[in-house]
Design a protein around this motif. Structure first.
Motif, PDB file in Angstrom:
ATOM      1  N   SER A 138      -1.977   4.873  -5.337  1.00 17.09           N
ATOM      2  CA  SER A 138      -1.636   5.156  -3.941  1.00 17.09           C
ATOM      3  C   SER A 138      -2.830   4.933  -3.023  1.00 17.09           C
ATOM      4  N   SER A 139      -2.549   4.481  -1.823  1.00 13.74           N
ATOM      5  CA  SER A 139      -3.589   4.384  -0.800  1.00 13.74           C
ATOM      6  C   SER A 139      -3.839   5.729  -0.134  1.00 13.74           C
ATOM      7  N   LEU A 140      -2.793   6.552  -0.075  1.00 12.74           N
ATOM      8  CA  LEU A 140      -2.906   7.861   0.559  1.00 12.74           C
ATOM      9  C   LEU A 140      -1.855   8.786  -0.050  1.00 12.74           C
ATOM     10  N   VAL A 141      -2.264  10.001  -0.364  1.00 12.32           N
ATOM     11  CA  VAL A 141      -1.343  11.033  -0.865  1.00 12.32           C
ATOM     12  C   VAL A 141      -1.216  12.097   0.220  1.00 12.32           C
ATOM     13  N   LEU A 142       0.019  12.529   0.473  1.00 13.56           N
ATOM     14  CA  LEU A 142       0.280  13.504   1.526  1.00 13.56           C
ATOM     15  C   LEU A 142       0.700  14.852   0.950  1.00 13.56           C
ATOM     16  N   SER A 143       0.341  15.925   1.667  1.00 18.21           N
ATOM     17  CA  SER A 143       0.829  17.273   1.393  1.00 18.21           C
ATOM     18  C   SER A 143       1.383  17.811   2.704  1.00 18.21           C
ATOM     19  N   LEU A 144       2.709  17.938   2.769  1.00 20.96           N
ATOM     20  CA  LEU A 144       3.379  18.319   4.015  1.00 20.96           C
ATOM     21  C   LEU A 144       4.186  19.602   3.833  1.00 20.96           C
ATOM     22  N   THR A 145       3.740  20.448   2.920  1.00 22.59           N
ATOM     23  CA  THR A 145       4.475  21.666   2.590  1.00 22.59           C
ATOM     24  C   THR A 145       4.633  22.547   3.823  1.00 22.59           C
ATOM     25  N   ARG A 151       0.872  -1.173   0.000  1.00 25.91           N
ATOM     26  CA  ARG A 151       0.000   0.000   0.000  1.00 25.91           C
ATOM     27  C   ARG A 151       0.913   1.228   0.000  1.00 25.91           C
ATOM     28  N   LEU A 152       0.708   2.101  -0.965  1.00 24.66           N
ATOM     29  CA  LEU A 152       1.642   3.204  -1.179  1.00 24.66           C
ATOM     30  C   LEU A 152       1.158   4.481  -0.502  1.00 24.66           C
ATOM     31  N   ILE A 153       2.070   5.112   0.245  1.00 24.17           N
ATOM     32  CA  ILE A 153       1.846   6.446   0.793  1.00 24.17           C
ATOM     33  C   ILE A 153       2.763   7.376   0.019  1.00 24.17           C
ATOM     34  N   THR A 154       2.177   8.327  -0.694  1.00 20.63           N
ATOM     35  CA  THR A 154       2.927   9.086  -1.691  1.00 20.63           C
ATOM     36  C   THR A 154       3.043  10.554  -1.318  1.00 20.63           C
ATOM     37  N   LEU A 155       4.277  11.072  -1.413  1.00 18.47           N
ATOM     38  CA  LEU A 155       4.540  12.502  -1.267  1.00 18.47           C
ATOM     39  C   LEU A 155       5.018  13.030  -2.616  1.00 18.47           C
ATOM     40  N   PRO A 156       4.128  13.674  -3.392  1.00 18.68           N
ATOM     41  CA  PRO A 156       4.518  14.198  -4.702  1.00 18.68           C
ATOM     42  C   PRO A 156       5.040  15.627  -4.609  1.00 18.68           C
ATOM     43  N   GLY A 157       5.865  15.998  -5.557  1.00 16.49           N
ATOM     44  CA  GLY A 157       6.334  17.385  -5.617  1.00 16.49           C
ATOM     45  C   GLY A 157       7.830  17.473  -5.793  1.00 16.49           C
ATOM     46  N   SER A 174      11.400  15.790   5.441  1.00 12.48           N
ATOM     47  CA  SER A 174      11.813  15.338   6.773  1.00 12.48           C
ATOM     48  C   SER A 174      10.615  14.869   7.588  1.00 12.48           C
ATOM     49  N   ASP A 175       9.493  15.569   7.468  1.00  9.31           N
ATOM     50  CA  ASP A 175       8.270  15.147   8.161  1.00  9.31           C
ATOM     51  C   ASP A 175       7.772  13.819   7.584  1.00  9.31           C
ATOM     52  N   PHE A 176       7.895  13.658   6.276  1.00  4.51           N
ATOM     53  CA  PHE A 176       7.487  12.407   5.635  1.00  4.51           C
ATOM     54  C   PHE A 176       8.283  11.235   6.200  1.00  4.51           C
ATOM     55  N   ILE A 177       9.579  11.420   6.366  1.00  4.50           N
ATOM     56  CA  ILE A 177      10.432  10.366   6.916  1.00  4.50           C
ATOM     57  C   ILE A 177       9.971  10.009   8.333  1.00  4.50           C
ATOM     58  N   LYS A 178       9.666  11.017   9.143  1.00  8.58           N
ATOM     59  CA  LYS A 178       9.187  10.755  10.513  1.00  8.58           C
ATOM     60  C   LYS A 178       7.887   9.959  10.507  1.00  8.58           C
ATOM     61  N   ILE A 179       7.000  10.309   9.582  1.00 11.23           N
ATOM     62  CA  ILE A 179       5.706   9.625   9.509  1.00 11.23           C
ATOM     63  C   ILE A 179       5.886   8.173   9.075  1.00 11.23           C
ATOM     64  N   ILE A 180       6.680   7.938   8.046  1.00  8.15           N
ATOM     65  CA  ILE A 180       6.901   6.568   7.580  1.00  8.15           C
ATOM     66  C   ILE A 180       7.614   5.754   8.650  1.00  8.15           C
ATOM     67  N   LYS A 181       8.532   6.359   9.374  1.00  5.88           N
ATOM     68  CA  LYS A 181       9.217   5.664  10.468  1.00  5.88           C
ATOM     69  C   LYS A 181       8.207   5.224  11.532  1.00  5.88           C
ATOM     70  N   ALA A 182       7.279   6.112  11.875  1.00  6.48           N
ATOM     71  CA  ALA A 182       6.276   5.782  12.893  1.00  6.48           C
ATOM     72  C   ALA A 182       5.322   4.693  12.425  1.00  6.48           C
ATOM     73  N   LEU A 183       5.145   4.565  11.105  1.00  8.34           N
ATOM     74  CA  LEU A 183       4.239   3.559  10.551  1.00  8.34           C
ATOM     75  C   LEU A 183       4.961   2.281  10.134  1.00  8.34           C
ATOM     76  N   SER A 184       6.252   2.189  10.422  1.00  6.52           N
ATOM     77  CA  SER A 184       7.054   1.085   9.883  1.00  6.52           C
ATOM     78  C   SER A 184       6.707  -0.263  10.502  1.00  6.52           C
ATOM     79  N   ASP A 185       5.878  -0.270  11.565  1.00  7.19           N
ATOM     80  CA  ASP A 185       5.431  -1.546  12.116  1.00  7.19           C
ATOM     81  C   ASP A 185       4.453  -2.248  11.183  1.00  7.19           C
TER      82      ASP A 185
END
Length: 367
Positions: free
Chosen positions: A271-278, A193-199, A208-219
């Protein structure tokens, strides 16, 4: 009407794409569409769709550009457009200087579009000197009101950007051939299941926020992160920094860098979810709207134009601004039981085109 749009160049970008879309619509409606720019790889597409292109280096950031004022004034005198539409600051200054030297009874009507949250300055104020000022979102109108109070509220018109629902149809699914090709290129995404940060890869996009989020979801081993977009040559050092941060977080097998893609629609749809973390408000946020148009859930910081989109189309995806820790439980919930994205999308290309033409018609009718 004869409409002359002006921008620095015609390569990639949201302003450029909007110029092409409007030019094609004007030609289709029987109007005379002209575009003045320094040229670029989109000129042939512009001309194929019925517009005429005039090449001058109007976007060059140099004092020498001022020497073009006389030539541009002569161009306005010979072409006699009904509408002069300025879309960027450097060419706006040049064209405004030429425009104001024309007799008031023979000038084209002047329209400017505020496309972004420019640095507040006299330099940027040129984008508020149109006889009508188009704001690409309510957030941009608020920005103009707050920072340029001498701009009359009477001349501001909100015309939100939009996407073509036939190009980004709700429920679109990539073909099996596309999936096979994508997974052969990025085998680590197979069955995930893909979590995508485009741009673009810049500091503003929140990697950097994306990395933190994926790390927290890595379980959750079913999830895989995608960073979709490339870095300008001047941003290669930052790209290397982010790649190293991914490695340092132990996520090299959980986050994939795809680089620039010509198949972004398919990537978003897969993608299962697209993120906007601007990290700063975006004036609109075209990519998030493309995902929502496809019916793909989007979660984004509640800032600027992205907040406007999510308020109307997917309020469950609103994230506390600049707070990845608070975003994590919201994202978990969206991945576990995502509500459907509404089909009722007011941010369409047709509405944008009609809204812009309405601004032109309103001005011309004041003659």
């Amino acid at each position: 009407m004869k409409v002359l749009q002006v921008l620095p160049e015609l390569n990639s970008g949201g302003v450029e794409r909007g110029t092409l879309e409007l030019g094609a619509y004007l030609a289709e409606q029987g109007h005379d569409s002209l575009v003045l720019s320094g040229g670029g790889n989109l000129v042939s597409e512009l001309e194929t769709a019925g517009s005429r292109h005039i090449t001058l280096p109007v976007g060059k950031k140099s004092l020498s550009t001022l020497f073009l004022v006389k030539e541009v004034r002569q161009l306005l005198e010979s072409e006699k457009p009904d509408i002069l539409h300025l879309r960027s600051r450097v060419p706006a200054w040049l064209l405004w200087l030429a425009w104001r030297k024309l007799p008031s009874d023979s000038r084209p009507k002047l329209v400017t579009t505020v496309h972004g949250f420019y640095s507040v300055s006299r330099w940027s104020e040129i984008m508020c000197r149109g006889e009508r000022v188009i704001c690409v979102s309510e957030s941009i109108r608020d920005y103009v009101r707050s920072n340029y109070p001498n701009t009359s509220d009477e001349i501001l018109r909100v015309v939100p950007r939009g996407v073509d629902p036939t190009a980004y149809p709700y429920g679109f699914e990539p073909s099996s051939e596309w999936r096979k090709q994508f997974e052969s290129e990025f085998p680590e995404t197979t069955g995930k299941r893909l979590i995508t940060l485009p741009g673009r890869i810049t500091r503003l996009k929140g990697h950097s926020d994306f990395i933190k989020i994926i790390k927290a979801l890595s379980d959750d081993l079913s999830l895989h992160g995608l960073i979709v977009g490339g870095a300008h040559p001047r941003k290669k050092e930052y790209e290397a920094e982010i790649r190293q941060a991914v490695a340092d977080a132990g996520l090299s097998k959980r986050i994939t860098f795809t680089g620039n893609r010509s198949d972004l629609r398919e990537v978003l749809a897969a993608s299962s979810l697209v993120l906007s973390l601007t990290r700063q408000p975006e004036s609109f946020g075209r990519t998030t709207l493309e995902a929502l148009s496809l019916g793909v859930p989007v979660a984004g910081y509640a800032l600027g134009g992205v907040k406007e989109q999510l308020d109307l189309l997917y309020a469950k995806g609103l994230l506390p601004p600049l707070d990845p820790e608070s975003a994590i439980p919201i994202i978990r919930e969206l991945l576990t039981d995502p509500p459907a994205v509404t089909r009722d999308n007011p941010f369409t290309l047709q509405r944008m085109l009609e809204g812009t033409l309405d601004v032109y018609s309103e001005l011309v009718s004041t003659n």
